[in-house]
Design an enzyme around this catalytic site. Structure first.
Site, PDB file in Angstrom:
ATOM      1  N   ASN A 165       0.834  -1.200   0.000  1.00 47.59           N
ATOM      2  CA  ASN A 165       0.000   0.000   0.000  1.00 47.59           C
ATOM      3  C   ASN A 165       0.872   1.254   0.000  1.00 47.59           C
ATOM      4  O   ASN A 165       1.689   1.444   0.912  1.00 47.59           O
ATOM      5  CB  ASN A 165      -0.899   0.034   1.234  1.00 47.59           C
ATOM      6  CG  ASN A 165      -1.795   1.270   1.248  1.00 47.59           C
ATOM      7  OD1 ASN A 165      -2.787   1.348   0.530  1.00 47.59           O
ATOM      8  ND2 ASN A 165      -1.438   2.259   2.061  1.00 47.59           N
ATOM      9  N   GLU A 166       0.727   2.067  -1.026  1.00 47.09           N
ATOM     10  CA  GLU A 166       1.271   3.427  -1.096  1.00 47.09           C
ATOM     11  C   GLU A 166       2.778   3.541  -0.868  1.00 47.09           C
ATOM     12  O   GLU A 166       3.241   4.181   0.094  1.00 47.09           O
ATOM     13  CB  GLU A 166       0.533   4.344  -0.119  1.00 47.09           C
ATOM     14  CG  GLU A 166      -0.933   4.525  -0.456  1.00 47.09           C
ATOM     15  CD  GLU A 166      -1.659   5.483   0.470  1.00 47.09           C
ATOM     16  OE1 GLU A 166      -2.740   5.958   0.085  1.00 47.09           O
ATOM     17  OE2 GLU A 166      -1.140   5.775   1.575  1.00 47.09           O
ATOM     18  N   ASN A 296      -5.348   4.913  -4.947  1.00 49.84           N
ATOM     19  CA  ASN A 296      -5.867   5.642  -3.799  1.00 49.84           C
ATOM     20  C   ASN A 296      -5.965   7.106  -4.196  1.00 49.84           C
ATOM     21  O   ASN A 296      -4.943   7.776  -4.372  1.00 49.84           O
ATOM     22  CB  ASN A 296      -4.972   5.466  -2.583  1.00 49.84           C
ATOM     23  CG  ASN A 296      -5.086   4.082  -1.973  1.00 49.84           C
ATOM     24  OD1 ASN A 296      -5.886   3.262  -2.427  1.00 49.84           O
ATOM     25  ND2 ASN A 296      -4.302   3.815  -0.949  1.00 49.84           N
ATOM     26  N   GLU A 375      -9.055   3.373  -2.624  1.00 50.81           N
ATOM     27  CA  GLU A 375      -9.444   4.303  -1.555  1.00 50.81           C
ATOM     28  C   GLU A 375      -9.911   5.604  -2.182  1.00 50.81           C
ATOM     29  O   GLU A 375      -9.271   6.124  -3.101  1.00 50.81           O
ATOM     30  CB  GLU A 375      -8.295   4.617  -0.589  1.00 50.81           C
ATOM     31  CG  GLU A 375      -7.808   3.463   0.251  1.00 50.81           C
ATOM     32  CD  GLU A 375      -6.651   3.856   1.170  1.00 50.81           C
ATOM     33  OE1 GLU A 375      -6.510   5.069   1.500  1.00 50.81           O
ATOM     34  OE2 GLU A 375      -5.869   2.963   1.553  1.00 50.81           O
ATOM     35  N   SER A 429      -6.331   7.213  12.503  1.00 52.53           N
ATOM     36  CA  SER A 429      -5.836   7.811  11.256  1.00 52.53           C
ATOM     37  C   SER A 429      -4.364   8.212  11.388  1.00 52.53           C
ATOM     38  O   SER A 429      -3.994   9.368  11.240  1.00 52.53           O
ATOM     39  CB  SER A 429      -6.691   9.028  10.868  1.00 52.53           C
ATOM     40  OG  SER A 429      -6.362   9.477   9.572  1.00 52.53           O
ATOM     41  N   TRP A 430      -3.532   7.196  11.691  1.00 52.68           N
ATOM     42  CA  TRP A 430      -2.099   7.405  11.851  1.00 52.68           C
ATOM     43  C   TRP A 430      -1.852   8.573  12.816  1.00 52.68           C
ATOM     44  O   TRP A 430      -2.511   8.644  13.842  1.00 52.68           O
ATOM     45  CB  TRP A 430      -1.416   7.550  10.491  1.00 52.68           C
ATOM     46  CG  TRP A 430      -1.735   6.396   9.577  1.00 52.68           C
ATOM     47  CD1 TRP A 430      -2.488   6.419   8.445  1.00 52.68           C
ATOM     48  CD2 TRP A 430      -1.364   5.016   9.757  1.00 52.68           C
ATOM     49  NE1 TRP A 430      -2.612   5.151   7.905  1.00 52.68           N
ATOM     50  CE2 TRP A 430      -1.926   4.273   8.679  1.00 52.68           C
ATOM     51  CE3 TRP A 430      -0.602   4.329  10.707  1.00 52.68           C
ATOM     52  CZ2 TRP A 430      -1.755   2.895   8.539  1.00 52.68           C
ATOM     53  CZ3 TRP A 430      -0.435   2.961  10.572  1.00 52.68           C
ATOM     54  CH2 TRP A 430      -0.998   2.257   9.508  1.00 52.68           C
ATOM     55  N   LYS A 436      -9.714  12.735  13.108  1.00 45.74           N
ATOM     56  CA  LYS A 436      -9.985  12.743  11.669  1.00 45.74           C
ATOM     57  C   LYS A 436     -10.784  11.496  11.319  1.00 45.74           C
ATOM     58  O   LYS A 436     -10.236  10.391  11.249  1.00 45.74           O
ATOM     59  CB  LYS A 436      -8.663  12.783  10.888  1.00 45.74           C
ATOM     60  CG  LYS A 436      -8.815  13.059   9.403  1.00 45.74           C
ATOM     61  CD  LYS A 436      -7.435  13.111   8.747  1.00 45.74           C
ATOM     62  CE  LYS A 436      -7.523  13.571   7.296  1.00 45.74           C
ATOM     63  NZ  LYS A 436      -6.179  13.579   6.647  1.00 45.74           N
ATOM     64  N   TYR A 438     -13.102   9.288   8.804  1.00 43.37           N
ATOM     65  CA  TYR A 438     -13.393   9.007   7.399  1.00 43.37           C
ATOM     66  C   TYR A 438     -14.565   8.055   7.202  1.00 43.37           C
ATOM     67  O   TYR A 438     -15.014   7.840   6.090  1.00 43.37           O
ATOM     68  CB  TYR A 438     -12.186   8.330   6.737  1.00 43.37           C
ATOM     69  CG  TYR A 438     -11.058   9.226   6.314  1.00 43.37           C
ATOM     70  CD1 TYR A 438     -11.018   9.780   5.028  1.00 43.37           C
ATOM     71  CD2 TYR A 438      -9.989   9.494   7.163  1.00 43.37           C
ATOM     72  CE1 TYR A 438      -9.956  10.559   4.610  1.00 43.37           C
ATOM     73  CE2 TYR A 438      -8.923  10.279   6.756  1.00 43.37           C
ATOM     74  CZ  TYR A 438      -8.902  10.807   5.475  1.00 43.37           C
ATOM     75  OH  TYR A 438      -7.849  11.579   5.068  1.00 43.37           O
TER      76      TYR A 438
END
Length: 468
Positions: A165-166, A296, A375, A429-430, A436, A438
């Site tokens: 991922n990313e 994403n 995403e 969220s990290w 935050k 979502y």
């Protein structure tokens, strides 16, 4: 336009990631990840909370998957925690971890939900992290062995895999902005870690194909429509450099099997040490290209020519207006902005047409590659109203407009196979912590992690139903 749902192939779903939702951080033999260690360290200062419990998906997965299915979603993207399968990254398999993901996969299938499984989503075993993480080539070998275990244990029921991922955003945060562990600002180390992420992905793809497993395997990258406010040669050059920096460094490598030549030339010109690129790697990359590219998609990047100053990248993690994203990459580009375009409190520009622009650009570069929107979503501060509900018209507008632009790109010939909202429910969220949100489903962290569907959950359900 063809009826996506009736085709049976189009995936309408939502997504989570293991560290962000599972909790149970030391349960059933799970090892310690780099994020477990970081969140318990004195380096975790921006929002000093952790995901030891988060929304406790580990004990609520049946409820969450059933709610997802009842919402009309036919697919669910989730990640496997490497530390649950092989606690130290290398060594014996933890059967309790395997059993957990078997239960999750079986639960998906029982409810008519197609699992799309990501094998690595930021959470690296701490034992490997301490030996250099993705800067160390040995991590690629360990990852390929871990991936083989996943294929062997779950490949009879999982037909959509994502390796990594990313690689772009993770390495930006870890090695450029420095807000993720190891919290350094050194682009040379970024390029080294990114290279090994991509090499590890290619190795895993080779294992998948050698094993004759059924289905599709891809890589997920955050990709951006790169745009300018001025159309002249200097701005076009800046846009090209930004495209290399954010998109093509990853996407060309995993789709075409080699990084862009002018990207490598720029790294050489900037004096970066590329000695970690070894003879024979080119064949590994060529033989490990993906079946699809996971996209994403959150925002576009407006850029302008580089003017002066040293390289500087900054993310927005406070959730306060005025805390802005910044990027100056020396001799490459600078970020620009259009003050007329709205943003959320984390300085994310809200520009739905950017998804159409991005898909058309990706299709031009990779015309034979299918895409999955793995995403797409937006984070806001949210609270229950006096009746215990969450009204989120901003999310409904965001998702509906992005879907509309995605479908326009599909009408114009772009091969898109699925769309996943980030996220299934509110998650950690990290370093943005829990402020935050979502999710399509609200998590009441102060009330036993109660699940409360938001208006957007019901909107998404109705939209999918309307495709029948």
């Amino acid at each position: 336009m063809m009826n996506e749902k009736a085709k049976g192939a189009f995936l309408w779903g939502s997504a989570t990631a293991a560290y962000q939702c599972e909790g149970a951080w030391q349960e059933d033999g799970k090892g310690i990840s780099n994020w477990d260690a970081f969140c318990h360290s004195d380096k975790n200062v921006v929002n000093p909370v952790n995901a030891d419990v988060s929304c406790d998906y580990y004990h609520h997965y049946e409820e969450d998957i059933k709610m997802l299915a009842n919402g009309g979603q036919n697919a669910y993207r989730f990640s496997i925690a490497w530390t649950r399968i092989i606690p130290d990254g290398i060594g014996a398999v933890n059967e309790a971890g395997v059993a957990f993901y078997n239960r999750v996969i079986d639960c998906c299938l029982e409810h008519g939900v197609e699992p799309l499984v990501t094998m690595y989503h930021y959470d690296l075993p701490q034992a490997l992290f301490e030996r250099g993480g993705w800067e160390n080539r040995e991590t690629c070998e360990a990852y390929a062995a871990y991936a083989k275990t996943c294929f062997e244990r779950f490949g009879d029921r999982v037909h959509y895999w994502a390796t990594i991922n990313e690689p772009n955003y993770e390495t930006q945060c870890c090695y450029a902005a420095g807000n993720y562990p190891p919290n350094v600002q050194d682009l040379g180390r970024r390029w080294r870690a990114m290279y090994h992420l991509l090499l590890g992905s290619a190795m895993a793809v080779a294992v998948f194909r050698a094993g004759g497993y059924q289905g599709m395997i891809g890589l997920v990258n955050d990709s951006y429509s790169i745009e300018t406010l001025v159309d002249d040669e200097s701005y076009r050059k800046a846009a090209h450099c930004a495209d290399l920096f954010y998109n093509r460094c990853v996407n060309d490598t995993c789709v075409l099997g080699e990084p862009p030549r002018d990207f490598v030339e720029k790294l050489v010109a900037d004096g970066y040490d590329l000695s970690y690129v070894l003879d024979g790697d080119d064949e590994i990359l060529r033989s490990g290209t993906v079946d699809y590219l996971g996209v994403n998609a959150y925002l576009r990047y407006l850029v302008k020519p580089y003017t002066q100053g040293e390289t500087h990248l900054k993310m927005s993690n406070s959730g306060k207006k005025g805390d802005r994203v910044e990027a100056v990459v020396k001799n490459w580009f600078e970020l620009d902005r259009d003050e007329s375009i709205p943003t959320n409190d984390w300085d994310m520009e809200i520009y739905p047409k950017g998804l159409y622009n991005l898909l058309m650009a990706l299709h031009d570069l990779y015309p034979d590659t299918p895409f999955i929107i793995t995403e797409n979503g937006i984070g806001y501060h949210e609270h229950l109203d006096e009746l215990g509900n969450v009204h989120d018209p901003y999310r409904i507008e965001f998702q509906s407009q992005h879907i509309a632009w995605m479908r326009e790109a599909m009408r114009e010939g772009v091969d898109v196979r699925g769309y996943f909202v980030w996220s299934t429910m509110d998650v950690y969220s990290w370093i943005n912590g829990y402020a935050k949100r979502y999710g399509l489903v609200y998590i009441d962290y102060d009330n036993g992690n109660k699940r409360i569907p938001k208006d957007s959950y019901y909107w998404y359900k109705g939209f999918i139903s309307s495709l029948e």
